[in-house]
Design a protein around this motif. Sequence first.
Motif, short mmCIF file in Angstrom:
data_model
loop_
_atom_site.label_atom_id
_atom_site.label_comp_id
_atom_site.label_asym_id
_atom_site.label_seq_id
_atom_site.Cartn_x
_atom_site.Cartn_y
_atom_site.Cartn_z
N GLY A 36 0.80 -1.22 0.00
CA GLY A 36 0.00 0.00 0.00
C GLY A 36 0.84 1.28 0.00
N PHE A 37 2.14 1.16 0.21
CA PHE A 37 3.02 2.33 0.23
C PHE A 37 3.79 2.49 -1.08
N GLY A 38 3.33 1.81 -2.10
CA GLY A 38 4.00 1.89 -3.39
C GLY A 38 3.84 3.25 -4.04
N PHE A 39 4.72 3.55 -4.95
CA PHE A 39 4.63 4.79 -5.73
C PHE A 39 4.92 4.45 -7.18
N GLU A 40 4.52 5.34 -8.05
CA GLU A 40 4.77 5.13 -9.47
C GLU A 40 5.69 6.22 -9.97
N ILE A 41 6.62 5.81 -10.79
CA ILE A 41 7.54 6.76 -11.41
C ILE A 41 7.88 6.18 -12.78
N GLY A 42 7.79 7.03 -13.78
CA GLY A 42 8.10 6.57 -15.14
C GLY A 42 9.54 6.12 -15.26
N TYR A 43 9.71 5.02 -16.00
CA TYR A 43 11.06 4.48 -16.25
C TYR A 43 11.82 4.20 -14.95
N VAL A 99 33.07 4.78 0.43
CA VAL A 99 32.62 3.40 0.20
C VAL A 99 31.24 3.20 0.83
N TYR A 100 31.07 3.66 2.06
CA TYR A 100 29.77 3.54 2.72
C TYR A 100 28.72 4.42 2.04
N LEU A 101 29.14 5.59 1.57
CA LEU A 101 28.23 6.45 0.80
C LEU A 101 27.76 5.73 -0.45
N GLY A 102 28.70 5.11 -1.17
CA GLY A 102 28.32 4.36 -2.36
C GLY A 102 27.35 3.24 -2.06
N MET A 103 27.56 2.57 -0.93
CA MET A 103 26.63 1.51 -0.52
C MET A 103 25.24 2.08 -0.26
N ALA A 104 25.18 3.23 0.39
CA ALA A 104 23.88 3.87 0.64
C ALA A 104 23.20 4.25 -0.68
N VAL A 105 23.98 4.72 -1.64
CA VAL A 105 23.42 5.06 -2.96
C VAL A 105 22.88 3.81 -3.64
N LEU A 106 23.58 2.68 -3.50
CA LEU A 106 23.05 1.42 -4.04
C LEU A 106 21.66 1.14 -3.46
N LEU A 107 21.52 1.34 -2.17
CA LEU A 107 20.23 1.08 -1.51
C LEU A 107 19.16 2.08 -1.96
N ILE A 108 19.56 3.30 -2.26
CA ILE A 108 18.59 4.27 -2.79
C ILE A 108 18.10 3.81 -4.17
N GLY A 109 19.02 3.31 -4.98
CA GLY A 109 18.63 2.74 -6.27
C GLY A 109 17.68 1.57 -6.10
N TRP A 110 17.91 0.74 -5.10
CA TRP A 110 17.04 -0.39 -4.80
C TRP A 110 15.66 0.10 -4.37
N THR A 111 15.62 1.20 -3.62
CA THR A 111 14.33 1.79 -3.23
C THR A 111 13.53 2.18 -4.47
N VAL A 112 14.18 2.82 -5.42
CA VAL A 112 13.50 3.23 -6.66
C VAL A 112 13.04 2.00 -7.43
N MET A 113 13.88 0.98 -7.47
CA MET A 113 13.50 -0.25 -8.18
C MET A 113 12.28 -0.90 -7.53
N LEU A 114 12.23 -0.89 -6.21
CA LEU A 114 11.11 -1.51 -5.50
C LEU A 114 9.83 -0.67 -5.57
N THR A 115 9.95 0.60 -5.90
CA THR A 115 8.84 1.57 -5.96
C THR A 115 7.91 1.47 -4.74
N ASN A 116 8.55 1.54 -3.57
CA ASN A 116 7.78 1.49 -2.33
C ASN A 116 8.47 2.38 -1.29
N TRP A 117 7.69 3.31 -0.74
CA TRP A 117 8.25 4.28 0.21
C TRP A 117 8.83 3.64 1.47
N THR A 118 8.26 2.51 1.89
CA THR A 118 8.77 1.88 3.12
C THR A 118 10.20 1.38 2.96
N ALA A 119 10.62 1.15 1.74
CA ALA A 119 11.97 0.64 1.50
C ALA A 119 13.04 1.62 1.97
#
Length: 161
Positions: A36-43, A99-119
Amino acid sequence: MGKTIDTLYMDAKIPPDIILLSCGTLMWLLARYLPGFGFEIGYHAVLALIIFLSGLVIIFSAKATLYKHGTTERPGRRSLPEVSTLVTTGIYGFSRNPVYLGMAVLLIGWTVMLTNWTAIIGVAVFAGVITGFQIIPEEKTLEYVFGDEYRRYKSRVRRWI
């Protein structure tokens, strides 16, 4: 009794890579079970890939800079005190922990891929755990090893970004 490396730096019980994977799994579970916390974003897949690749570039840039200076990329109680060079150039001129910043950016990309705010909770958990159990102990050790040189670096370059 004075401070020693052992009292300043305790090896993290869980390696950062495992924390990254655990947070990624948490994010997936949150997205799966709280749809229920999903979002939509083009591409969203393309955007997620761009963010993910940016995270990899940050990580590899940091590791290449460390390698160029002949220092460790895996800090620990045994290796960190033996470091002879404080790396402050390249990407380390923008972030003390790229290195830790890059890891956090990876997780932000994963959040966008999952299209869910809870991520995004997984990104916050990662940042909190890494800061508390990895970055702060590393900083104490680097200050012990490099003294004023590290304190000056700390005063001009932020911990994350």
